[in-house]
Motif scaffolding. Structure first.
Motif, short mmCIF file in Angstrom:
data_model
loop_
_atom_site.label_atom_id
_atom_site.label_comp_id
_atom_site.label_asym_id
_atom_site.label_seq_id
_atom_site.Cartn_x
_atom_site.Cartn_y
_atom_site.Cartn_z
N ILE A 115 0.84 -1.21 0.00
CA ILE A 115 0.00 0.00 0.00
C ILE A 115 0.87 1.25 0.00
N ALA A 116 2.00 1.21 0.73
CA ALA A 116 2.86 2.38 0.85
C ALA A 116 3.65 2.65 -0.43
N LEU A 117 4.04 1.60 -1.13
CA LEU A 117 4.93 1.78 -2.29
C LEU A 117 4.20 1.83 -3.63
N LEU A 118 3.00 1.32 -3.69
CA LEU A 118 2.27 1.25 -4.95
C LEU A 118 0.96 2.03 -4.85
N PRO A 119 0.44 2.50 -5.98
CA PRO A 119 -0.81 3.29 -5.96
C PRO A 119 -2.04 2.39 -5.85
N LEU A 120 -2.19 1.74 -4.70
CA LEU A 120 -3.22 0.72 -4.53
C LEU A 120 -4.34 1.17 -3.61
N SER A 121 -5.51 0.59 -3.85
CA SER A 121 -6.62 0.73 -2.91
C SER A 121 -6.64 -0.44 -1.93
N ILE A 122 -6.29 -1.62 -2.44
CA ILE A 122 -6.26 -2.82 -1.62
C ILE A 122 -5.05 -3.66 -2.00
N CYS A 123 -4.37 -4.19 -0.99
CA CYS A 123 -3.30 -5.15 -1.21
C CYS A 123 -3.60 -6.34 -0.29
N CYS A 124 -3.61 -7.53 -0.84
CA CYS A 124 -3.95 -8.70 -0.02
C CYS A 124 -3.10 -9.91 -0.41
N LEU A 125 -2.93 -10.76 0.57
CA LEU A 125 -2.10 -11.96 0.41
C LEU A 125 -2.98 -13.19 0.61
N TRP A 126 -2.95 -14.08 -0.37
CA TRP A 126 -3.74 -15.30 -0.33
C TRP A 126 -2.81 -16.51 -0.37
N ARG A 127 -3.22 -17.57 0.32
CA ARG A 127 -2.41 -18.79 0.33
C ARG A 127 -3.28 -20.01 0.01
N ARG A 128 -2.68 -20.95 -0.69
CA ARG A 128 -3.40 -22.17 -1.05
C ARG A 128 -3.84 -22.89 0.23
N ASP A 129 -5.10 -23.30 0.26
CA ASP A 129 -5.65 -23.95 1.45
C ASP A 129 -5.36 -25.44 1.40
N ALA A 130 -4.09 -25.80 1.67
CA ALA A 130 -3.66 -27.20 1.56
C ALA A 130 -4.37 -28.09 2.56
N ALA A 131 -4.69 -27.55 3.75
CA ALA A 131 -5.35 -28.36 4.79
C ALA A 131 -6.80 -28.66 4.43
N GLY A 132 -7.41 -27.78 3.66
CA GLY A 132 -8.79 -27.98 3.27
C GLY A 132 -8.88 -28.42 1.82
N SER A 133 -9.14 -27.47 0.94
CA SER A 133 -9.20 -27.76 -0.49
C SER A 133 -8.03 -27.09 -1.20
N PRO A 134 -7.16 -27.87 -1.87
CA PRO A 134 -6.01 -27.28 -2.57
C PRO A 134 -6.41 -26.41 -3.75
N ASP A 135 -7.68 -26.50 -4.15
CA ASP A 135 -8.16 -25.68 -5.26
C ASP A 135 -8.79 -24.38 -4.76
N THR A 136 -8.51 -24.06 -3.50
CA THR A 136 -9.06 -22.84 -2.90
C THR A 136 -7.95 -22.04 -2.25
N LEU A 137 -8.03 -20.72 -2.38
CA LEU A 137 -7.10 -19.83 -1.70
C LEU A 137 -7.74 -19.31 -0.42
N ARG A 138 -6.93 -19.19 0.63
CA ARG A 138 -7.39 -18.66 1.91
C ARG A 138 -6.78 -17.28 2.09
N LEU A 139 -7.60 -16.31 2.48
CA LEU A 139 -7.11 -14.96 2.69
C LEU A 139 -6.25 -14.91 3.93
N GLU A 140 -4.97 -14.57 3.77
CA GLU A 140 -4.04 -14.48 4.89
C GLU A 140 -4.12 -13.13 5.57
#
Length: 256
Positions: free
Chosen positions: A42-67
């Motif tokens: 957010i500080a370095l880029l002209p963004l409104s939202i910055c978010c990090l998602w990770r593969r949900d290996a424990a649940g469904s590997p075809d789903t990303l979980r919002l970190e």
């Protein structure tokens, strides 16, 4: 030659990335580091939202979980899950390459378009996060509130942040694996010591002693380490003959 504003921009980028790099060495709090990485976005880029998602290996590997996310409207929080099927993030993970969408509104019905349709977000830069070698484990999503053509420098900055997120995840994985191996080594040492006691006291072979411990483990529904530690305790206290009685205690349900 870069002008003064460009040089200042370079200085700010390098200062922020260096600060994050130094903290990676000492900060073992993965959640805190993830928050600092998206805050840097957010500080370095002209963004409104910055978010990090990770593969949900424990649940469904075809789903990303919002970190973690920074800049999102609290009244319209992002959902906690994102399906990789029919998503730009899925393409980024599949190709191991960043994806840029100039205007989500004019694109097909990507999962990200549906997700942000009511949040006033327009352009998207999606960068894969590699946590182990070249294995993609998640994505860094960068959204703008106006139509924006991401420059090469901005893409490089996002890739640098994604790389640091990958390093954080990799270090957490290594730490967990080291802890697991340490516990396995402790367990092996306990069982080996218990085998020595049984071999001496009951004139058993190493294999027979192991099977003895294994059977008591199954009979009492406790771990082999727990049985081994009971044997060691009995021998240490000088009351080896109390082993059967000590093992009887293991039959009692564990306290909740």
């Amino acid at each position: 030659m870069p002008n003064r504003n460009m040089l200042e921009s370079y200085r700010r980028i390098l200062h922020t990335l260096n600060a994050l790099g130094r903290e990676l060495v000492s900060n073992t709090d993965a959640e805190d580091m993830a928050q600092k990485i998206v805050a840097a976005g957010i500080a370095l880029l002209p963004l409104s939202i910055c978010c990090l998602w990770r593969r949900d290996a424990a649940g469904s590997p075809d789903t990303l979980r919002l970190e973690t996310v920074r800049g999102a409207d609290r009244r319209k929080p992002l959902p906690g899950r994102l399906s990789l099927s029919g998503s730009i993030s899925g393409r980024a993970l599949e190709t191991c390459r960043f994806q840029v969408v100039m205007d989500l509104a004019t694109e097909p019905a990507w999962a990200e378009k549906i997700m942000v349709s009511q949040r006033g977000l327009v352009s998207l830069l999606c960068v894969p996060v590699l946590s182990e070698g070249h294995t993609p484990d998640g994505v860094l999503q960068c959204y703008t509130g106006v139509r924006h053509a991401f420059s090469d420098l901005e893409i490089h900055v996002a890739e640098a942040l994604a790389l640091q997120a990958g390093i954080v995840w990799h270090m957490v994985g290594m730490s967990a694996e080291a802890a697991r191996l340490k516990e396995e080594l402790k367990t092996r040492k306990r069982i080996d010591r218990a085998k020595e006691i049984l071999m001496d006291q009951r004139d058993l072979t190493a294999e027979e002693a192991y099977r003895w411990i294994q059977k008591r483990s199954m009979d009492t529904r406790r771990s082999m380490r727990a049985v081994a530690e009971t044997i060691i305790l009995s021998e240490t206290s000088g009351h080896y003959t109390s082993i059967p009685h000590a093992l009887d205690l293991l039959n009692r349900p564990p306290r909740k």
